[in-house]
Design a protein around this motif. Structure first.
Motif: not given
Length: 462
Positions: A49-54, A365-370, A377-378, A429-431
């Motif tokens: 989870x992103x930090x903003x969701x903890x 996929x919908x919980x990514x950090x901005x 390149x990934x 997905x963050x990467x």
């Protein structure tokens, strides 16, 4: 099914206090490399989870924990020390939360993969509370609807319900719906002998010794089981510590349909088939189907299943299979009987603009950090043969000489390249979201990258 359903607002709430009666200040006590138990827990949760969701949920006036939250830039909520249920409800209302992933400050080794599974399951389930059965003590968590912890059972809230947040849900299975998921491993070991929660000094010392066997905060259940088989004496020191238990009525479910999922082996086809079939497994289990999942190299017997699903391009079914109950996904093999063909990826039989209806996307996929600026390149290279990797890496380095290059799916020993063999959904997905370019072969990841706005390139793997 639709790839973009309504996204629930899910938060991880970590309940902690420094006034524990059996081992005061245990959550902040130096555990390893000047890190506390709370440090380890937050590190693990941030992989799903992103930090903003903890958020850390603490008693009012618990100054050491308030200071910890400030220093580590983690959300904190103060509430009643003894009515923890009320603390959870108030925090949920404050952040307008739909679902809570509940964790405690006692458990430094919560299993990341099982937490991910819980988070993905809530997206579709109709149940009120989800947890896993048969996990070692201290390695699991649970998730439940905020509406369920707010609801009082018919006999009212008892004092123990105030201290133990979800106990009233579990003790009234006729008034709440509960789903016990099967763990993501199979073992014959007696897991009651593995105690990885910290209530007393013996627990603290035992867990510290176990951590020293790994030295990094990324081990999971399978690693613990392997260590237990190799060094069982490590786990004996805290065997006599008393664990608090409550009487919980057994949850009975109607007999569910049995489904078999078969996917292409990771060694030859990469992880894409496995990842999307695990998403399908999560979706079906959230609806209370019994689901078994194996790769194509396993010995398969479809007699006991109501439905069988194959996700392996060009693969044929075993000749003894009952073809009538098989669905082949994105498969181009000639028909063997009356099996059904289904296309989840763009295909000549499917209009490109309609494929999104069948696109399996994880909740992560919908919980990514901005991320304000994309760069680098990934490259997704799981399943690429070793002899081809050299050519691929050289091409990327030559064509992107000034870009940060990250490889997922293979461990690469090149100082100019960052590589990860395995990542959680959320980290992956963050990467992807951070990268300007995405390079892979045609499949699940390429479509996910397109959705996230990467500039995509593809190469042949066949």
């Amino acid at each position: 099914m639709s790839g973009i359903p309504l996204t629930p607002n899910v938060f991880a709430f970590i309940q902690a206090r420094t006034t524990s009666t059996r081992l005061p200040n245990k959550v902040l006590r130096s555990f390893v490399n000047e890190k506390s138990i709370l440090h380890l827990i937050i590190e693990r949760v941030q992989r799903v989870l992103p930090k903003k969701k903890i958020a850390l949920l603490v008693p009012k006036g618990d100054l050491p924990l308030l200071q910890f939250a400030k220093q580590n830039q983690i959300f904190v909520f103060e509430g009643s020390e003894h009515n923890v249920r009320e603390r959870f409800i108030q925090a949920a209302e404050y952040w307008n939360v739909d679902w809570i992933l509940r964790l405690t400050g006692d458990n430094p080794f919560i299993d990341i993969e099982h937490l991910q599974y819980l988070i993905e399951t809530i997206r579709f389930t109709k149940f009120d509370l989800l947890s896993f059965e048969n996990l070692p003590i201290g390695m699991g968590g649970e998730t439940f609807r905020v509406s369920a912890i707010k609801k009082n059972p018919s006999n009212g809230i008892l004092p123990e319900h105030e201290e133990h947040v979800s106990l009233h849900i579990k003790q009234y299975p006729n008034e709440f719906s509960i789903l016990k998921l099967k763990p993501l491993f199979q073992t014959s070991l007696d897991l009651s002998k593995i105690r990885l929660t910290i209530d007393e000094e013996k627990d603290f010392l035992t867990c510290k010794e176990i951590y020293e066997q790994f030295q990094e905060n990324n081990f999971g259940v399978n690693d613990i089981l392997a260590l237990y088989e190799k060094k069982p004496t490590l786990f004996k020191k805290n065997q006599n510590v008393q664990q608090v238990y409550f009487t919980i009525p057994k949850t009975e479910h109607k007999k569910s349909k049995k489904i078999l999922i078969v996917y292409a082996p990771i060694q030859t086809h990469g992880t894409g088939h496995f990842r999307r079939m695990r998403l399908l497994k999560i979706y079906l289990e959230s609806l209370n189907f019994h689901v078994d999942m194996y790769d194509l190299s396993s010995n398969l017997n479809d007699c006991e299943y109501d439905l069988c699903i194959l996700d392996a391009r060009d693969a044929q079914l075993p000749l003894q299979a009952n073809f009538d109950k098989w669905i082949k996904i994105d498969n181009f093999s000639p028909p063997q009987g009356k099996e059904t063909y289904f296309y989840a990826l763009p295909h000549t039989n499917l209009k490109f603009q309609n494929y999104e209806k069948y696109f399996l996307v994880p909740l992560s996929y919908f919980l990514q950090e901005e991320v304000p600026v994309r760069k680098g390149v990934l490259v997704y290279a799981s399943g690429v043969k070793d002899e081809s990797m050299g050519y691929l890496i050289d091409w990327v380095i030559e064509n992107f000489p000034n870009e940060k290059i990250c490889i997922v799916g293979k461990k690469i020993l090149k100082t100019s390249v960052l590589s990860f063999e395995n990542l959680t959904y959320f980290s992956y997905y963050n990467l992807m979201l951070e990268s300007e370019y995405f390079l892979s072969y045609f499949g699940q990841s390429l479509l996910e990258a397109l959705h996230l706005g990467c500039k995509c390139m593809s190469f042949s793997i066949s």
